[in-house]
Motif scaffolding. Structure first.
Motif, PDB file in Angstrom:
ATOM      1  N   GLY A  77       0.828  -1.279  -0.177  1.00  0.00           N
ATOM      2  CA  GLY A  77       0.072   0.088  -0.011  1.00  0.00           C
ATOM      3  C   GLY A  77       0.794   1.436  -0.245  1.00  0.00           C
ATOM      4  O   GLY A  77       0.270   2.273  -0.580  1.00  0.00           O
ATOM      5  N   GLU A  78       2.217   1.400   0.511  1.00  0.00           N
ATOM      6  CA  GLU A  78       2.760   2.262   0.603  1.00  0.00           C
ATOM      7  C   GLU A  78       3.628   2.528  -0.626  1.00  0.00           C
ATOM      8  O   GLU A  78       4.390   3.583  -0.842  1.00  0.00           O
ATOM      9  CB  GLU A  78       4.039   2.156   1.645  1.00  0.00           C
ATOM     10  N   GLN A  79       3.630   1.447  -1.500  1.00  0.00           N
ATOM     11  CA  GLN A  79       4.678   1.671  -2.903  1.00  0.00           C
ATOM     12  C   GLN A  79       3.752   1.201  -4.091  1.00  0.00           C
ATOM     13  O   GLN A  79       4.315   1.260  -5.082  1.00  0.00           O
ATOM     14  CB  GLN A  79       5.641   1.039  -2.861  1.00  0.00           C
ATOM     15  N   ALA A  80       2.425   1.231  -4.070  1.00  0.00           N
ATOM     16  CA  ALA A  80       1.511   0.793  -5.179  1.00  0.00           C
ATOM     17  C   ALA A  80       1.781   1.929  -6.471  1.00  0.00           C
ATOM     18  O   ALA A  80       2.032   1.294  -7.515  1.00  0.00           O
ATOM     19  CB  ALA A  80       0.216   0.891  -4.805  1.00  0.00           C
ATOM     20  N   GLU A  81       1.652   3.199  -6.352  1.00  0.00           N
ATOM     21  CA  GLU A  81       2.059   4.160  -7.158  1.00  0.00           C
ATOM     22  C   GLU A  81       3.261   3.907  -7.918  1.00  0.00           C
ATOM     23  O   GLU A  81       3.648   3.847  -9.257  1.00  0.00           O
ATOM     24  CB  GLU A  81       1.854   5.261  -6.836  1.00  0.00           C
ATOM     25  N   GLN A  82       4.529   3.740  -7.137  1.00  0.00           N
ATOM     26  CA  GLN A  82       5.727   3.416  -7.556  1.00  0.00           C
ATOM     27  C   GLN A  82       5.973   2.166  -8.348  1.00  0.00           C
ATOM     28  O   GLN A  82       6.613   2.263  -9.478  1.00  0.00           O
ATOM     29  CB  GLN A  82       6.703   3.543  -6.513  1.00  0.00           C
ATOM     30  N   LEU A  83       5.290   1.103  -8.034  1.00  0.00           N
ATOM     31  CA  LEU A  83       5.573  -0.298  -8.502  1.00  0.00           C
ATOM     32  C   LEU A  83       4.642  -0.105 -10.076  1.00  0.00           C
ATOM     33  O   LEU A  83       4.993  -0.666 -11.143  1.00  0.00           O
ATOM     34  CB  LEU A  83       4.867  -1.360  -7.781  1.00  0.00           C
ATOM     35  N   ALA A  84       3.468   0.665  -9.905  1.00  0.00           N
ATOM     36  CA  ALA A  84       2.588   0.835 -11.040  1.00  0.00           C
ATOM     37  C   ALA A  84       3.441   1.745 -12.279  1.00  0.00           C
ATOM     38  O   ALA A  84       3.519   1.229 -13.479  1.00  0.00           O
ATOM     39  CB  ALA A  84       1.416   1.661 -10.802  1.00  0.00           C
ATOM     40  N   ALA A  85       4.322   2.595 -11.653  1.00  0.00           N
ATOM     41  CA  ALA A  85       5.000   3.384 -12.598  1.00  0.00           C
ATOM     42  C   ALA A  85       6.237   2.443 -13.183  1.00  0.00           C
ATOM     43  O   ALA A  85       6.485   2.664 -14.384  1.00  0.00           O
ATOM     44  CB  ALA A  85       5.499   4.551 -12.245  1.00  0.00           C
ATOM     45  N   LEU A  86       6.909   1.520 -12.311  1.00  0.00           N
ATOM     46  CA  LEU A  86       7.810   1.007 -12.745  1.00  0.00           C
ATOM     47  C   LEU A  86       7.683  -0.177 -13.762  1.00  0.00           C
ATOM     48  O   LEU A  86       8.360  -0.527 -14.593  1.00  0.00           O
ATOM     49  CB  LEU A  86       8.732   0.390 -11.452  1.00  0.00           C
ATOM     50  N   LEU A  87       6.492  -0.835 -13.610  1.00  0.00           N
ATOM     51  CA  LEU A  87       6.303  -2.242 -14.054  1.00  0.00           C
ATOM     52  C   LEU A  87       5.464  -1.879 -15.537  1.00  0.00           C
ATOM     53  O   LEU A  87       4.620  -0.859 -15.306  1.00  0.00           O
ATOM     54  CB  LEU A  87       5.457  -3.109 -13.379  1.00  0.00           C
ATOM     55  N   PRO A  88       5.549  -2.584 -16.487  1.00  0.00           N
ATOM     56  CA  PRO A  88       4.670  -2.343 -17.693  1.00  0.00           C
ATOM     57  C   PRO A  88       3.276  -2.441 -17.412  1.00  0.00           C
ATOM     58  O   PRO A  88       2.799  -3.622 -16.786  1.00  0.00           O
ATOM     59  CB  PRO A  88       5.497  -3.504 -18.783  1.00  0.00           C
ATOM     60  N   SER A  89       2.340  -1.889 -17.988  1.00  0.00           N
ATOM     61  CA  SER A  89       0.929  -2.007 -17.825  1.00  0.00           C
ATOM     62  C   SER A  89       0.343  -3.574 -17.925  1.00  0.00           C
ATOM     63  O   SER A  89      -0.469  -3.724 -17.604  1.00  0.00           O
ATOM     64  CB  SER A  89       0.379  -1.115 -18.483  1.00  0.00           C
ATOM     65  N   PRO A  90       0.882  -4.313 -19.068  1.00  0.00           N
ATOM     66  CA  PRO A  90       0.212  -5.442 -19.138  1.00  0.00           C
ATOM     67  C   PRO A  90       0.308  -6.701 -18.013  1.00  0.00           C
ATOM     68  O   PRO A  90      -0.414  -7.454 -17.825  1.00  0.00           O
ATOM     69  CB  PRO A  90       1.054  -6.017 -20.386  1.00  0.00           C
ATOM     70  N   ILE A  91       1.136  -6.248 -17.132  1.00  0.00           N
ATOM     71  CA  ILE A  91       1.506  -7.200 -15.887  1.00  0.00           C
ATOM     72  C   ILE A  91       0.633  -6.700 -14.912  1.00  0.00           C
ATOM     73  O   ILE A  91       0.822  -7.444 -13.690  1.00  0.00           O
ATOM     74  CB  ILE A  91       2.864  -7.645 -15.555  1.00  0.00           C
ATOM     75  N   PHE A  92       0.092  -5.550 -14.831  1.00  0.00           N
ATOM     76  CA  PHE A  92      -0.405  -4.871 -13.654  1.00  0.00           C
ATOM     77  C   PHE A  92      -1.868  -4.816 -14.003  1.00  0.00           C
ATOM     78  O   PHE A  92      -2.551  -3.974 -14.433  1.00  0.00           O
ATOM     79  CB  PHE A  92       0.123  -3.377 -13.649  1.00  0.00           C
ATOM     80  N   SER A  93      -2.629  -5.740 -13.481  1.00  0.00           N
ATOM     81  CA  SER A  93      -4.070  -5.807 -13.559  1.00  0.00           C
ATOM     82  C   SER A  93      -4.857  -5.721 -12.446  1.00  0.00           C
ATOM     83  O   SER A  93      -4.388  -5.995 -11.243  1.00  0.00           O
ATOM     84  CB  SER A  93      -4.351  -7.267 -14.305  1.00  0.00           C
ATOM     85  N   PRO A  94      -5.978  -5.118 -12.291  1.00  0.00           N
ATOM     86  CA  PRO A  94      -6.814  -4.633 -11.217  1.00  0.00           C
ATOM     87  C   PRO A  94      -7.563  -6.024 -10.788  1.00  0.00           C
ATOM     88  O   PRO A  94      -8.911  -5.991 -10.994  1.00  0.00           O
ATOM     89  CB  PRO A  94      -7.836  -3.616 -11.670  1.00  0.00           C
ATOM     90  N   ILE A  95      -7.075  -6.804 -10.215  1.00  0.00           N
ATOM     91  CA  ILE A  95      -7.658  -8.357  -9.816  1.00  0.00           C
ATOM     92  C   ILE A  95      -7.646  -8.253  -8.305  1.00  0.00           C
ATOM     93  O   ILE A  95      -8.429  -8.707  -7.608  1.00  0.00           O
ATOM     94  CB  ILE A  95      -6.815  -9.278 -10.626  1.00  0.00           C
ATOM     95  N   TYR A  96      -6.480  -8.068  -7.777  1.00  0.00           N
ATOM     96  CA  TYR A  96      -6.280  -8.202  -6.426  1.00  0.00           C
ATOM     97  C   TYR A  96      -7.376  -7.678  -5.688  1.00  0.00           C
ATOM     98  O   TYR A  96      -7.639  -6.182  -5.664  1.00  0.00           O
ATOM     99  CB  TYR A  96      -4.962  -7.835  -5.777  1.00  0.00           C
ATOM    100  N   GLN A  97      -8.042  -8.039  -4.578  1.00  0.00           N
ATOM    101  CA  GLN A  97      -9.119  -7.571  -3.761  1.00  0.00           C
ATOM    102  C   GLN A  97      -8.809  -7.706  -2.301  1.00  0.00           C
ATOM    103  O   GLN A  97      -8.554  -8.836  -1.842  1.00  0.00           O
ATOM    104  CB  GLN A  97     -10.471  -8.235  -3.875  1.00  0.00           C
TER     105      GLN A  97
END
Length: 273
Positions: free
Chosen positions: A249-269
């Motif tokens: 939760g403290e680094q979600a934005e940094q991870l989203a910016a670091l990693l390509p969008s195809p592997i960053f999918s809004p599934i985790y609940q």
């Protein structure tokens, strides 16, 4: 809603469950927020040396084991390659444990066709192979450093500061330790080259690294005591090191910016295990 990081493969090693230095909460957070087709446990997951001296087992350590077993039951191909600290498991090489394969080493073929030797790496450590008693003495000194590190980081946390590894800092400042790391890396890379492979993926020395050595790619996934790192394979076969020194939760934005969008999918609940 949080996001789930999806990879083709993940490599983690040197977790050292059963020690106070193990950052099990961070690893559990990482496992909760990532999914993959292949999960490699590249040795020293459980620290049998430490447990023989003194029993230490937090609930978070048990939670990590349960999380890995749950991933295996749900279809993740999990391979465990024992290291020197969990060498007792080497007697079960070739067998299955709760949907987890136990192997001495494996050849991993990435999505781009490149082939990597995957092994813990302790067989390239002359101290472990030729003078185990010296390795055990060094391990105890290392454990003392980690205890100091634990209290140091508790103080940092109260000040709102992130994780910082005292033991890693000291190793990087000691010339002999630096020379050992370099020799180890070159020896492991040479083994991969001799086998005609594109690279090697290992652990053991607690130093996350990706670099080319004499024409082959050397990759070390680091550890979950000092660096809090994992090696991951993207869908296209590219390898990357991810550092998890903060909770998701403290680094979600940094991870989203670091990693390509195809592997960053809004599934985790939520935060369910």
């Amino acid at each position: 809603m949080a996001n789930e990081l999806r990879f083709r493969s993940i490599w983690i090693s040197d977790v050292h469950l059963g020690t106070s230095g193990c950052q099990a909460e961070y690893l559990l957070d990482f496992l909760k927020h990532t999914e993959c087709d292949h999960l490699y446990l590249v040795g020293d997951i459980i620290d049998g040396w430490a447990l023989k001296r003194n029993w230490y087992w937090e609930q978070s350590h048990n939670d990590v084991i349960q999380k890995v077993l749950r991933k295996a039951r749900k279809g993740t191909q999990v391979t465990f390659i024992p290291g020197n600290h969990d060498e007792a498991a080497r007697q079960f090489i070739g067998l299955m444990f709760g949907e987890i394969k136990i192997e001495d080493e494996v050849i991993h073929t990435a999505a781009n066709g490149k082939r990597y030797l995957v092994l813990h790496g302790d067989q390239f450590d002359a101290v472990v192979q030729c003078a185990k008693w010296l390795a055990i003495v060094g391990d105890r000194a290392y454990g003392l450093t980690l205890k100091l590190n634990h209290w140091f980081n508790r103080a940092r946390a109260r000040l709102g500061l992130g994780y910082w590894s005292l033991s890693q800092y000291l190793k990087h400042k000691v010339k002999k330790a630096v020379n050992f790391v370099t020799d180890f890396e070159e020896a492991v890379a040479a083994e991969a080259k001799n086998r005609g492979l594109d690279g090697v993926i290992c652990g053991h020395i607690h130093k996350a690294e990706m670099r080319e050595i004499n024409g082959v790619m050397y990759c070390n996934d680091g550890d979950w005591v000092e660096s809090l790192t994992a090696l991951v394979e993207l869908a296209n076969g590219e390898l990357r090191i991810i550092t998890w020194q903060k909770l998701y939760g403290e680094q979600a934005e940094q991870l989203a910016a670091l990693l390509p969008s195809p592997i960053f999918s809004p599934i985790y609940q939520g935060n369910a295990a």
